[in-house]
Design an enzyme around this catalytic site. Structure first.
Site, short mmCIF file in Angstrom:
data_model
loop_
_atom_site.label_atom_id
_atom_site.label_comp_id
_atom_site.label_asym_id
_atom_site.label_seq_id
_atom_site.Cartn_x
_atom_site.Cartn_y
_atom_site.Cartn_z
N HIS A 168 -2.21 -7.60 0.73
CA HIS A 168 -0.94 -6.86 0.76
C HIS A 168 0.20 -7.82 1.10
CE1 HIS A 168 2.03 -3.80 1.86
NE2 HIS A 168 2.29 -4.55 2.93
N GLU A 217 6.12 -2.62 8.99
CA GLU A 217 4.68 -2.85 8.86
C GLU A 217 4.16 -3.77 9.98
OE1 GLU A 217 4.79 -2.23 4.00
OE2 GLU A 217 4.36 -4.24 4.79
P1 IDP Z 1 1.78 -3.77 -4.22
O1 IDP Z 1 0.62 -3.84 -3.23
O2 IDP Z 1 1.73 -4.88 -5.23
O3 IDP Z 1 3.13 -3.65 -3.55
P2 IDP Z 1 2.00 -0.93 -4.80
O4 IDP Z 1 2.49 -0.36 -6.09
O5 IDP Z 1 2.89 -0.83 -3.60
O6 IDP Z 1 1.55 -2.43 -5.08
O7 IDP Z 1 0.62 -0.19 -4.49
C1 IDP Z 1 0.01 -0.31 -3.21
C2 IDP Z 1 -1.47 -0.56 -3.40
O8 IDP Z 1 -2.05 0.60 -4.04
C3 IDP Z 1 -1.83 -1.70 -4.36
O9 IDP Z 1 -1.78 -2.96 -3.75
C4 IDP Z 1 -3.23 -1.31 -4.79
O10 IDP Z 1 -4.19 -1.61 -3.77
C5 IDP Z 1 -3.10 0.20 -4.90
N1 IDP Z 1 -2.75 0.62 -6.28
C6 IDP Z 1 -1.54 0.48 -6.90
N2 IDP Z 1 -1.54 0.98 -8.14
C7 IDP Z 1 -2.82 1.46 -8.32
C8 IDP Z 1 -3.48 2.11 -9.44
O11 IDP Z 1 -2.89 2.37 -10.49
N3 IDP Z 1 -4.78 2.45 -9.23
C9 IDP Z 1 -5.46 2.21 -8.07
N4 IDP Z 1 -4.89 1.61 -7.01
C10 IDP Z 1 -3.59 1.23 -7.14
MG MG Z 2 3.94 -2.14 -2.40
#
Ligand code: IDP
Ligand code: MG
Length: 139
Positions: free
Chosen positions: A117, A128
């Site tokens: 993350h 966070e």
């Molecule tokens: P990020 O971690 O790159 O900021 P975010 O869109 O904030 O991405 O999503 C948070 C977390 O949710 C991602 O790191 C991933 O673990 C999970 N995630 C995001 N999109 C998907 C999806 O389409 N399917 C399953 N898990 C997802």
């Molecule tokens: Mg994110």
């Protein structure tokens, strides 16, 4: 440019696969200073709170289950332009779209289990960090 902070977690898949050391080595080699570090395991309810912003997304339940399935390594990192530079170092959310050499390209196994993350803004980095580290601790 002034020194700023970001927050990161080595996620349960990467910790379980034994990639924490390699990931920390990449983080340090790219000029980030670790100012706080903690091994922890989120309960389902704490993981849900952390990802509250994604509550209405179809992957929310899967995300909460995955993020609470095993230990994570939480860190506060310091560097000039920390938030933006760290997002570049981890790569795109979906490892199949992540640039060569990024942490997610190297270690993520799916869009969900994507190894690490990184905060997306200075404001979220502060929120966070406070979620995992007490203001009373020295960092
Ligand atoms: P990020 O971690 O790159 O900021 P975010 O869109 O904030 O991405 O999503 C948070 C977390 O949710 C991602 O790191 C991933 O673990 C999970 N995630 C995001 N999109 C998907 C999806 O389409 N399917 C399953 N898990 C997802
Ligand atoms: Mg994110």
């Amino acid at each position: 440019m002034t020194t700023s902070r970001t927050f990161t977690m080595i996620k349960p898949d990467a910790y379980a696969a034994g990639h924490s050391g390699a990931i920390i080595q990449i983080i340090e080699a790219n000029g980030f200073k670790i100012s706080a570090m903690k091994l922890s395991q989120l309960t389902g309810s704490r993981a849900g709170q952390f990802y509250d912003v994604h509550k209405s997304r179809p992957f929310y339940n899967e995300l909460v289950a995955y993020m609470s399935e095993g230990p994570i390594v939480a860190m506060i990192l310091e560097k000039e332009n920390a938030v933006e530079d760290f997002r570049k170092l981890i790569g795109a959310t979906n490892p199949s779209e992540a640039a060569e050499g990024t942490i997610r390209k190297l270690f993520a196994t799916s869009i969900s289990a994507n190894a690490i993350h990184g905060s997306d803004s200075d404001e979220n980095a502060a929120l966070e960090s406070a979620f995992f580290f007490s203001q009373l601790e020295q960092f």
